[in-house]
Design a protein around this motif. Structure first.
Motif: not given
Length: 445
Positions: A354, A383, A400
């Protein structure tokens, strides 16, 4: 002739010589710019106000050029030379601290660009400190050192992160030059107590505020990040007085007299160059092995400087965090003071990390420029996941899910203590959290 006049005379002589490399470098900024610099030196004693305005203009112009990404070595060189000359104008006791700060900025912002310029700047700083601030450096002074003969409690070196299923491998003995090059350069590892013989842990203890103040001298400044995490909206950078910064840290002989409203973190800065601390470390031979690009990061290239080696210091209080991100170099990371927890994951998990998208790109380092050790990556190498989150943080897990499902089983972690060295191959995701006041050294190669 005073030492200031002699210094200006030598600079004018060098910069007026068309055969000198310095002059050819500066010509990249334009002949009018070089002429203005030379004129400022010549008239500094006669038309000092006008000369100072011209030098300030050159400093600001070169900074703007570096900040905008202008190519070439001329702008860092111009910033350095104009800063040196400007620091010598109107020099007296009241202006001495401003002069030292200006010279420090030439190191921090422009990397003291130019052959012999770093030595000149450090010599000028010491001369100003000695003559105007009654500073005396005693190289034979003894400083308080922590107890290093007692083995650390293994519990203190247990990372216990919920975001990693495995420990970083710990090697019992250092690999040879050849085995590192052929085998051990492909995966992270830790060498416990590797740097225990470094002067930085012994006779020149970086855990001592008195030593760090002594080696730098008064009126020095450093670049610090303000805020515990550079992903936060309220994160920023500023210059800070070195003595004041040290006063916010819990060091072995520090009264910890200042409580900062926000976390201050000196990150990714060549503190060793600025304060002549390189003598306190021993660079491992591994940085000279010229390892091949890893199969999972074939785009690897060594740093572009002459040494193909970039050394940075990281100093801050407990709680400072470097969020999960990647770097394009091999890294030997040595913990010198305090404990730091480290989280790692391989490049194969990239799609589940991510990372911030290109639309989120922003400059991470305000002081970045081609001549310094700082990089200015887009946030695409960082991230959005808080790898230090716990099971109680349901938001992280819901936002996530692929990270918790696909990355955590491959992630590894460890807590480093003083003297421990961690090896990180290029492209590996890594995050750091200081468990207490921490000073570390990274060596990119």
């Amino acid at each position: 002739m005073s030492w200031i006049d002699e210094c200006l005379r030598l600079l004018l002589e060098e910069l007026s010589d068309d055969t000198q490399r310095a002059t050819s470098q500066l010509l990249g900024c334009g002949q009018e710019t070089v002429a203005l610099l030379l004129s400022s030196i010549k008239t500094l004693k006669i038309h000092s106000q006008e000369s100072c305005k011209a030098l300030d203009f050159l400093i600001n112009t070169s900074y703007e050029k570096m900040s905008s990404g202008a190519s070439g070595s001329c702008w860092p060189r111009l910033y350095t030379d104009a800063s040196i000359i400007r620091s010598l104008a109107f020099l007296d006791r009241p202006s001495s601290r401003t002069a030292i700060a200006r010279l420090d900025r030439a190191i921090i912002i422009a990397g003291a660009a130019g052959e012999g310029r770093l030595d000149l700047i450090l010599t000028l700083i010491r001369r100003i400190q000695t003559e105007y601030l009654t500073y005396t450096h005693d190289p034979s002074a003894k400083f308080t050192t922590p107890q290093m003969d007692i083995a650390p409690d293994p519990c203190l070196l247990n990372s216990s992160l919920e975001s990693s299923f495995h420990d970083i491998p710990v090697l019992d003995t250092p690999p040879t030059f050849t085995t590192f090059q052929t085998t051990f350069s492909k995966h992270p590892f830790v060498l416990r107590n590797y740097a225990n013989s470094w002067p930085a842990i012994n006779e020149h203890p970086w855990s001592s505020a008195a030593y760090l103040r002594s080696i730098a001298g008064p009126a020095r400044i450093v670049p610090v990040e303000v805020g515990a995490d550079y992903r936060s909206d309220d994160w920023t950078q500023q210059f800070m007085n070195w003595d004041e910064f040290l006063s916010t840290l819990e060091l072995v002989d520090n009264d910890h007299s200042i409580t900062a409203e926000k976390v201050h973190y000196l990150a990714q800065h060549n503190l060793l160059m600025q304060f002549d601390l390189s003598r306190d470390i021993i660079i491992p031979d591994y940085v000279y092995t010229c390892p091949s690009p890893p199969s999972d990061y074939p785009q690897y290239k060594p740093p572009g400087n002459d040494e193909q080696l970039v050394i940075n210091g990281w100093l801050g209080p407990g709680g400072t965090i470097s969020p999960a991100h990647t770097d394009p170099y091999f890294n030997l990371y040595v913990q010198v003071v305090g404990r730091k927890t480290v989280w790692l994951a391989p490049p194969s998990v990239n799609k589940c990390m991510y990372a911030f998208g290109d639309g989120d790109a922003q400059s991470v380092h305000e002081f970045s420029n081609p001549a310094s050790n700082k990089v200015s990556p887009s946030m695409s190498n960082t991230s959005r996941v808080d790898v230090f989150a716990t099971v109680k943080d349901g938001e992280q897990r819901s936002r996530f899910p692929e990270f918790w499902s696909n990355v955590v089983p491959h992630a590894i972690s460890a807590t480093l203590g003083p003297g421990d060295m961690l090896f990180i191959p290029p492209g590996w995701w890594h995050a750091m959290r200081a468990e207490e006041t921490s000073l570390s050294v990274s060596m990119w190669f």
